[in-house]
Design an enzyme around this catalytic site. Structure first.
Site, mmCIF file in Angstrom:
data_model
loop_
_atom_site.group_PDB
_atom_site.id
_atom_site.type_symbol
_atom_site.label_atom_id
_atom_site.label_comp_id
_atom_site.label_asym_id
_atom_site.label_seq_id
_atom_site.Cartn_x
_atom_site.Cartn_y
_atom_site.Cartn_z
ATOM 1 N N ARG A 279 -23.354 -3.306 -4.405
ATOM 2 C CA ARG A 279 -24.719 -3.155 -4.942
ATOM 3 C C ARG A 279 -24.857 -1.856 -5.732
ATOM 4 O O ARG A 279 -25.479 -1.823 -6.790
ATOM 5 C CB ARG A 279 -25.742 -3.170 -3.808
ATOM 6 N N GLY B 150 -11.013 -2.648 8.467
ATOM 7 C CA GLY B 150 -10.659 -2.835 9.869
ATOM 8 C C GLY B 150 -11.843 -2.935 10.803
ATOM 9 O O GLY B 150 -11.697 -2.797 12.008
ATOM 10 N N GLY C 141 -13.909 -5.279 5.497
ATOM 11 C CA GLY C 141 -14.813 -5.843 6.494
ATOM 12 C C GLY C 141 -15.114 -7.316 6.334
ATOM 13 O O GLY C 141 -15.926 -7.866 7.084
ATOM 14 N N LYS D 296 0.822 -1.207 0.000
ATOM 15 C CA LYS D 296 0.000 0.000 0.000
ATOM 16 C C LYS D 296 0.857 1.258 0.000
ATOM 17 O O LYS D 296 1.844 1.355 0.741
ATOM 18 C CB LYS D 296 -0.887 0.028 1.258
ATOM 19 N N SER E 64 -7.901 -7.315 8.036
ATOM 20 C CA SER E 64 -7.691 -7.705 9.429
ATOM 21 C C SER E 64 -8.342 -9.044 9.752
ATOM 22 O O SER E 64 -8.010 -9.662 10.756
ATOM 23 C CB SER E 64 -8.282 -6.620 10.326
#
Lengths: 195, 296
Positions: free
Chosen positions: B167, B155, B216, B84, B238
């Site tokens: 969506r 995270g 997520g 990153k 994570s």
């Protein structure tokens, strides 16, 4: 004719699009049951370690090996070529061992060294635009294997085989599925028709 | 024969993302985690200093990882390594390119340094960028991104924002395909996106580059949900190394990503995974701490 693409991981949809352009029925293969329904198989580009691991867990190693040994035509591109081969120059990983070559993984270097180039392939009248992505090359070729094309490493590593054929097994280091040039897929279908 | 060899073309850059499809890319902070990820069947690893959950907890400025750390991860695995860089930080990006990183994530997880994004066309290494909607995705592709991912809310272990972004993207693509050519310039204006890319999406009904889910994802079912919504593959930040048993969870998420349409297989791999990471509800995060609103 039903042409399967091993759909554990990688760009199998691009291969099936080529199969559809050639007016054949394409099938995603994730299980031994699905494998049993196809006349030919394509093993796509992807990560060979991931494909090998999933094929081992889900009982596809033995099933594919048996079909190939009894004459089912198969085309492997990039990771697919590694998966078909009898060995690599690096650490051991799951391989079918049906194609008598030793491959070097990521042979041309990292992604910044990936390239495309015009490539003459034996049996095709005009060159193919060949896209090499973190591609392997063939380090050692067995007696029953014909080399159909070789390429010079733009990084100065010499000339190496990148398209081979052994009986009904075709394998390429590059990705014919990314350029809408279906001549190698066509060759696979011809092999299946002869069979 | 004339020399026809070219590096860093769109086809070569986008092509690597094509090869990652149907796979899982895992955040790792050291060589040991990278090996666990590769062993579990990851198609690539993302090298970073701290996973998003820790960045969120610890605060402060989040930057590119130490080059020594990135090198250690590159040397540990045979799969592609991503890293990153901060949004707009073209020097961090050049540093990562010089290390031989295979993909750069210009990421909202790190602290942005500019209101403008990096001009990604001038690099040989390909870039992946996050997007919440179609306009944002096409602006990034216009700048040269060769791969897109949903932003989600990194995270949090909460997949709701990734679902929302996917969506939104799907619905905006569908509606473009129903428009007459005369209507496309106005659509481009509303999306704030380049007209040539808007025309291409209207014609093909899909993004011109691969689109992964990120932000997520914490369970095998989360991964399969995103695949069923039409993503090409999965980033797990994570969710793996913040869980009770990373190796087992990593393998389960890989298998659920391949067999995403097979509920019985997902059930089987989801058994006895141990603790998932503790999640955060999005409405408890103050607006100024939401990473998805960084870079637009």
């Amino acid at each position: 004719m039903r042409v399967g693409a091993l759909a554990l991981q990688g760009d199998f949809r691009e291969h099936l699009a080529a199969v559809a352009r050639l007016d054949q029925e394409g099938v995603e293969v994730r299980t031994p049951e699905e494998l049993a329904t196809v006349d030919a198989l394509i093993i796509p580009g992807g990560e060979s370690t991931t494909i090998g691991r999933l094929a081992t867990i889900y009982g596809l190693m033995g099933a594919i090996r048996k079909r190939v040994e009894t004459g089912m035509p198969v085309l492997g591109t990039c990771a697919g070529m590694i998966f078909l081969a009898s060995g690599t120059t690096g650490p051991e990983q799951p391989q079918l061992g049906v194609l008598d070559v030793i491959v070097e993984r990521n042979a041309f270097g990292r992604q910044v060294d990936s390239f495309e180039a015009d490539l003459r392939v034996e049996g095709l009248d005009a060159p193919m635009r060949a896209v090499f992505i973190r591609a392997p090359w063939i380090e050692k070729v067995g007696g029953a294997v014909d080399v159909l094309a070789s390429v010079e490493d733009p990084g100065g590593g010499g000339i190496h085989p990148v398209v081979v054929r052994q009986d009904r097994i075709l394998a390429t280091s590059f990705h014919p599925e990314l350029t809408h040039d279906d001549r190698l897929h066509s060759m696979l279908i011809d092999l299946a028709e002869e069979h | 024969m004339e020399n026809t060899t070219e590096r860093g073309t769109d086809r070569v850059k986008r092509g690597l993302a094509e090869m990652l499809k149907g796979g899982v890319i895992m955040d790792v902070v050291n060589a040991e985690q990278a090996k666990i990820a590769e062993e579990a069947g990851a198609v690539s690893v993302m090298a970073l200093e701290r996973v998003p959950a820790d960045i969120r907890a610890e605060g402060g400025v989040a930057r590119m990882a130490d080059p020594g750390k990135v090198q250690e991860i590159i040397d540990a695995v045979s799969i592609p390594v991503m890293a990153k860089a901060r949004i707009g930080h073209f020097v961090e990006a050049r540093v990562l390119e010089s290390l031989g990183v295979d993909y750069i994530d210009e990421s909202e997880v790190l602290t942005p340094v500019d209101e403008f994004h990096v001009d990604k066309r001038s690099f040989t290494v390909p870039f992946v960028n996050g997007a919440k909607d179609l306009g944002e995705a096409l602006r990034r592709i216009g700048e040269g991104a060769a791969m897109i991912r949903t932003k989600g809310e990194p995270g949090t272990g909460n997949v709701v924002e990734a679902v929302r972004h996917m969506r939104m993207m799907n619905s905006q693509i569908r509606s473009l395909t129903t428009l007459d050519p005369e209507e496309l310039m106005n659509a481009a204006k509303e999306l704030r996106a380049p007209i040539d890319l808007v025309r291409e999406v209207a014609e093909t009904g899909k993004l011109p580059v691969v689109n992964f889910a990120a932000g997520g994802i914490a369970t095998p079912s989360d991964a399969a949900l995103m695949m069923q919504l039409g993503c090409d593959g999965i980033f797990v930040g994570s969710g793996i190394f913040k869980s009770g048993d990373p190796a087992v969870r990593a393998r389960a998420i890989v298998e659920a990503t391949t067999y995403y349409q097979d509920a019985a297989k997902i059930a089987e791999v989801s058994r006895g995974l141990g603790e998932a990471m503790v999640g955060i509800n999005i409405d408890t995060i103050p607006a100024e701490e939401r990473m998805q609103d960084r870079g637009n």
